[in-house]
Scaffold this active site. Sequence first.
Site, PDB file in Angstrom:
ATOM      1  N   CYS A 197      -9.867  -2.962  -4.114  1.00 28.58           N
ATOM      2  CA  CYS A 197      -8.611  -2.368  -4.408  1.00 28.58           C
ATOM      3  C   CYS A 197      -8.089  -2.593  -5.861  1.00 28.58           C
ATOM      4  O   CYS A 197      -8.488  -2.261  -6.853  1.00 28.58           O
ATOM      5  CB  CYS A 197      -7.494  -2.589  -3.420  1.00 28.58           C
ATOM      6  SG  CYS A 197      -6.563  -1.026  -3.183  1.00 28.58           S
TER       7      CYS A 197
ATOM      8  N   HIS B  61     -10.173  -2.768   2.387  1.00 30.10           N
ATOM      9  CA  HIS B  61      -9.682  -4.086   2.689  1.00 30.10           C
ATOM     10  C   HIS B  61     -10.205  -4.493   4.022  1.00 30.10           C
ATOM     11  O   HIS B  61     -10.927  -3.646   4.808  1.00 30.10           O
ATOM     12  CB  HIS B  61      -8.163  -3.835   2.958  1.00 30.10           C
ATOM     13  CG  HIS B  61      -7.413  -3.725   1.487  1.00 30.10           C
ATOM     14  ND1 HIS B  61      -7.263  -4.878   0.700  1.00 30.10           N
ATOM     15  CD2 HIS B  61      -6.746  -2.531   1.032  1.00 30.10           C
ATOM     16  CE1 HIS B  61      -6.544  -4.275  -0.331  1.00 30.10           C
ATOM     17  NE2 HIS B  61      -6.494  -3.093  -0.327  1.00 30.10           N
TER      18      HIS B  61
HETATM   19  N1  GLN Z   1      -1.523  -1.052  -6.614  1.00 31.57           N
HETATM   20  C1  GLN Z   1      -2.929  -0.498  -6.375  1.00 31.57           C
HETATM   21  C2  GLN Z   1      -2.426   1.055  -5.668  1.00 31.57           C
HETATM   22  O1  GLN Z   1      -1.743   1.262  -5.203  1.00 31.57           O
HETATM   23  C3  GLN Z   1      -3.636  -1.251  -5.623  1.00 31.57           C
HETATM   24  C4  GLN Z   1      -3.205  -1.225  -4.256  1.00 31.57           C
HETATM   25  C5  GLN Z   1      -4.146  -2.394  -3.340  1.00 31.57           C
HETATM   26  O2  GLN Z   1      -4.515  -3.288  -4.059  1.00 31.57           O
HETATM   27  N2  GLN Z   1      -4.156  -2.409  -1.935  1.00 31.57           N
HETATM   28  O3  GLN Z   1      -3.748   1.819  -5.994  1.00 31.57           O
END
Ligand code: GLN
Length: 244
Positions: free
Chosen positions: A96, A195
């Site tokens: 992510c 995740h």
């Molecule tokens: N901040 C990034 C987004 O909102 C990544 C979020 C994350 O790592 N879950 O896309």
Amino acid sequence: MTKENLKISIAHLYPKYMNLYGDIGNIITLKSRCMRRGIEVEFDEINSGDKISNHDLYFIGGGQDKQQEEVVNELFSHKSELTSQMNDGAVFLGICGGYQLFGHYYQPHGKDKLKGLSLMDAYTVAGSKRFIGNVTIETDFLTPQTLVGFENHSGLTYLQGNTKPLGKVIVGNGNNGKDGFEGGRYKNVFGTYLHGSLLPKNPHFADYLISLALEKRYGEKIEPAPLDDTLEWEAHNSVIRKPY
Ligand code: GLN
């Protein structure tokens, strides 16, 4: 190459900032799947101010925009050594927010672009809604082909050039909710929005990454010995095609 006395070195990049939704479970899985086979793991946690020496595998987890802003300059300062490591066949896994920083940039809402490592020819821009839910994708390089996890991001990632997706979206939104793909791969650099954490429920992908890291270190293909993954496959199959 005999299968005795094998070793791989793993670097965990900035876990104090980039470790959303239990992404550290990926490190726990990699370590466990190596040690249960007698593969020694040299482990290095990289925090602010630390040097990054050569490793066989680098991992970075997810992070909210704020955490990404905290690490981006430090991560970018290591761009040249990480790029040469990529070109030497090192394995990278980014989840992510970590994945987003493998590209050229991540553009949060109403803020300056966060410069990425350009390990992948890709870029990310914050979208107007968050994608949150279970994801199933279909790869073309794993058996079984599926990878499962969950996504929680507003970033929309677009792949370019020779960067290929990790897989086709079966359930979920993936990179941008439009092109039907999820994640990215260039050389041995892998990024994904999954995740979960990802690897405990996808043991075949964990072993694929371990095998690539062994190949980087020893210069030949070494398949890790099989493990009893009954529980892991029960977890995997319990999420496959789970509705969003
Ligand atoms: N901040 C990034 C987004 O909102 C990544 C979020 C994350 O790592 N879950 O896309």
